[in-house]
Design an enzyme around this catalytic site. Structure first.
Site, PDB file in Angstrom:
ATOM      1  N   LYS A 130       0.851  -1.205   0.000  1.00  0.00           N
ATOM      2  CA  LYS A 130       0.000   0.000   0.000  1.00  0.00           C
ATOM      3  C   LYS A 130       0.879   1.244   0.000  1.00  0.00           C
ATOM      4  CE  LYS A 130       0.677   1.459   4.487  1.00  0.00           C
ATOM      5  NZ  LYS A 130       1.420   2.631   4.867  1.00  0.00           N
ATOM      6  N   PRO A 172       9.740  -3.313  -0.316  1.00  0.00           N
ATOM      7  CA  PRO A 172      10.787  -2.885   0.614  1.00  0.00           C
ATOM      8  C   PRO A 172      10.373  -3.133   2.075  1.00  0.00           C
ATOM      9  CG  PRO A 172      10.444  -1.226  -1.091  1.00  0.00           C
ATOM     10  CD  PRO A 172       9.376  -2.257  -1.273  1.00  0.00           C
ATOM     11  N   ALA A 189      10.396  -2.603   6.176  1.00  0.00           N
ATOM     12  CA  ALA A 189      10.445  -1.476   7.126  1.00  0.00           C
ATOM     13  C   ALA A 189      10.522  -0.156   6.365  1.00  0.00           C
ATOM     14  CB  ALA A 189      11.622  -1.620   8.091  1.00  0.00           C
ATOM     15  N   GLY A 228       4.496  -3.999   4.267  1.00  0.00           N
ATOM     16  CA  GLY A 228       4.972  -5.285   3.741  1.00  0.00           C
ATOM     17  C   GLY A 228       4.627  -6.474   4.637  1.00  0.00           C
ATOM     18  N   ASP A 257      -2.848  -2.501  10.404  1.00  0.00           N
ATOM     19  CA  ASP A 257      -2.976  -2.403   8.941  1.00  0.00           C
ATOM     20  C   ASP A 257      -3.479  -3.701   8.288  1.00  0.00           C
ATOM     21  OD1 ASP A 257      -2.075   0.183   8.830  1.00  0.00           O
ATOM     22  OD2 ASP A 257      -0.038  -0.322   8.187  1.00  0.00           O
ATOM     23  N   SER A 313       2.426  -6.606   7.080  1.00  0.00           N
ATOM     24  CA  SER A 313       0.969  -6.716   7.274  1.00  0.00           C
ATOM     25  C   SER A 313       0.296  -7.379   6.077  1.00  0.00           C
ATOM     26  CB  SER A 313       0.351  -5.326   7.452  1.00  0.00           C
ATOM     27  OG  SER A 313       0.964  -4.657   8.508  1.00  0.00           O
TER      28      SER A 313
HETATM   29  P1  ATP Z   1       4.183  -0.197   7.826  1.00  0.00           P
HETATM   30  O1  ATP Z   1       3.921   0.400   6.493  1.00  0.00           O
HETATM   31  O2  ATP Z   1       2.992  -0.943   8.399  1.00  0.00           O
HETATM   32  O3  ATP Z   1       4.853   0.728   8.792  1.00  0.00           O
HETATM   33  P2  ATP Z   1       6.678  -1.309   7.267  1.00  0.00           P
HETATM   34  O4  ATP Z   1       6.841  -1.258   5.802  1.00  0.00           O
HETATM   35  O5  ATP Z   1       7.263  -0.175   8.038  1.00  0.00           O
HETATM   36  O6  ATP Z   1       5.172  -1.418   7.595  1.00  0.00           O
HETATM   37  P3  ATP Z   1       7.442  -4.071   7.428  1.00  0.00           P
HETATM   38  O7  ATP Z   1       8.025  -4.213   6.083  1.00  0.00           O
HETATM   39  O8  ATP Z   1       6.142  -4.722   7.676  1.00  0.00           O
HETATM   40  O9  ATP Z   1       7.330  -2.556   7.882  1.00  0.00           O
HETATM   41  O10 ATP Z   1       8.555  -4.603   8.435  1.00  0.00           O
HETATM   42  C1  ATP Z   1       8.759  -4.078   9.710  1.00  0.00           C
HETATM   43  C2  ATP Z   1       9.501  -5.100  10.571  1.00  0.00           C
HETATM   44  O11 ATP Z   1       8.699  -6.266  10.727  1.00  0.00           O
HETATM   45  C3  ATP Z   1      10.816  -5.566   9.954  1.00  0.00           C
HETATM   46  O12 ATP Z   1      11.857  -5.079  10.744  1.00  0.00           O
HETATM   47  C4  ATP Z   1      10.772  -7.081   9.937  1.00  0.00           C
HETATM   48  O13 ATP Z   1      11.831  -7.680  10.630  1.00  0.00           O
HETATM   49  C5  ATP Z   1       9.461  -7.450  10.625  1.00  0.00           C
HETATM   50  N1  ATP Z   1       8.685  -8.428   9.831  1.00  0.00           N
HETATM   51  C6  ATP Z   1       7.996  -9.454  10.325  1.00  0.00           C
HETATM   52  N2  ATP Z   1       7.398 -10.160   9.361  1.00  0.00           N
HETATM   53  C7  ATP Z   1       7.705  -9.571   8.195  1.00  0.00           C
HETATM   54  C8  ATP Z   1       7.383  -9.850   6.832  1.00  0.00           C
HETATM   55  N3  ATP Z   1       6.629 -10.883   6.490  1.00  0.00           N
HETATM   56  N4  ATP Z   1       7.860  -9.005   5.892  1.00  0.00           N
HETATM   57  C9  ATP Z   1       8.606  -7.937   6.253  1.00  0.00           C
HETATM   58  N5  ATP Z   1       8.965  -7.645   7.512  1.00  0.00           N
HETATM   59  C10 ATP Z   1       8.526  -8.456   8.491  1.00  0.00           C
END
Ligand code: ATP
Length: 291
Positions: free
Chosen positions: A11, A95, A97, A102, A137, A104
């Site tokens: 998203k 990408p 974090a 990703g 999310d 979620s």
């Molecule tokens: P948001 O947009 O909800 O803030 P994000 O893009 O910041 O999400 P994610 O990519 O979901 O964050 O990853 C955040 C943390 O979650 C990472 O540090 C990772 O170690 C952990 N994580 C757990 N499961 C996953 C997964 N399936 N894919 C990616 N990261 C994951």
């Protein structure tokens, strides 16, 4: 069915406002969420070995209960007393974090996939009710499309579909802690809030120029001073003809919205040769909701 392969779609936030900080430390948000056609691929297979085995192309990702896919799997398998095992192959492109949900969306795909593979008979709403236990999310990632998320992100209202347009994604090689961003957000009388209501009106009118004028992300006020490369990526996108360029979520990913495919393709080449970003993808708006 013994196996299913699913796309777990990312998203972007077309708008992100933080309304207030609650007593319990959580933040009340108003976010316009939009699914894009950039995805991780999840293959879920029944197996003889009990438990949940996760394999992934990213060696730094956890494959135990710290992976949201594992948590989603355990939640349904415990509830339904599933004693068979499952093997999940997770190919990540979104990408990590990076403000693109990703983890979620992978969790959402796991819930959706297990419901199919084990024939659990849960409706979309029932899956969303379970998803919120994993993350705010996740219900949105089960639903997809254009939506307004309020509360801590879990209260969803469906919006009419966003205008289809090319979307350029660029993630610089910096890591941003979501916690740091929210903790350092200044909310006072001087804070400039994006106009989420105007953005929603533009979406209803299918007015891409209006949408581009009214996109805004309050979290840029924290993340950009910390990582000026985000501002450089935005400038580069605008220079290449983006109608709008903005950070998604708490960053550091930047997305650009384009009026036409050709300009977007040139912008992709420009972004790659600028070396400002480590991951660069050209994709588009995705509006189909899950049934
Ligand atoms: P948001 O947009 O909800 O803030 P994000 O893009 O910041 O999400 P994610 O990519 O979901 O964050 O990853 C955040 C943390 O979650 C990472 O540090 C990772 O170690 C952990 N994580 C757990 N499961 C996953 C997964 N399936 N894919 C990616 N990261 C994951």
């Amino acid at each position: 069915m013994d196996e299913i392969t699913l796309k777990a779609l990312a998203k972007i936030n077309l708008g992100l406002d933080v309304v207030r900080r609650r007593e319990d430390g959580y933040h009340e948000v108003r976010m316009v969420m939009q699914t894009i056609h950039l995805y991780d691929r999840l293959t879920i297979q029944k197996s003889q070995t009990p438990g949940i085995q996760i394999h992934t192309n990213l060696s730094f990702l956890p494959v135990n209960e710290n992976n949201l896919v594992y948590r989603a799997g355990k939640l349904l398998m415990d509830e339904f007393g599933i004693t068979d095992g499952v093997t999940v192959n997770l190919v990540k492109r979104i990408p990590v974090a990076a403000g693109m949900a990703g983890g979620s969306t992978d969790a959402a795909a796991m819930l959706y996939g297990l419901n199919q593979v084990f024939d659990l008979g849960l409706s979309r709403r029932e899956l969303m009710e379970r998803g919120v236990k994993i993350g705010a999310d996740v219900p949105y990632c089960i639903m997809r499309g254009t939506a307004l998320a309020e509360g801590i992100g879990e209260k969803l209202s469906v919006l009419p579909p966003m205008v289809k347009c090319p979307v350029l994604i660029a993630k610089p090689s910096v890591s941003v802690s979501t916690k740091f961003v929210y903790q350092n957000l200044q909310l006072d009388a001087n804070t400039m809030h994006p106009n989420i209501d105007a953005l929603i009106r533009d979406i209803r009118k299918q007015d891409l120029d209006g949408i581009c004028a009214d996109t805004g992300n309050i979290l840029e006020t924290v993340t950009i001073p910390q990582y000026p490369v985000i501002a450089q990526i935005k400038e580069q996108m605008i220079k290449s003809g983006a109608a709008a360029a903005m950070m998604s979520g708490s960053g550091p990913t930047v997305f650009g919205l384009f009026r036409d495919e050709e300009t977007a393709r040139h912008a992709l080449v420009d972004m790659k040769s600028s070396s400002l970003a480590r991951q660069v993808y050209l994709t588009n708006i995705y509006n189909n909701r899950r049934k």
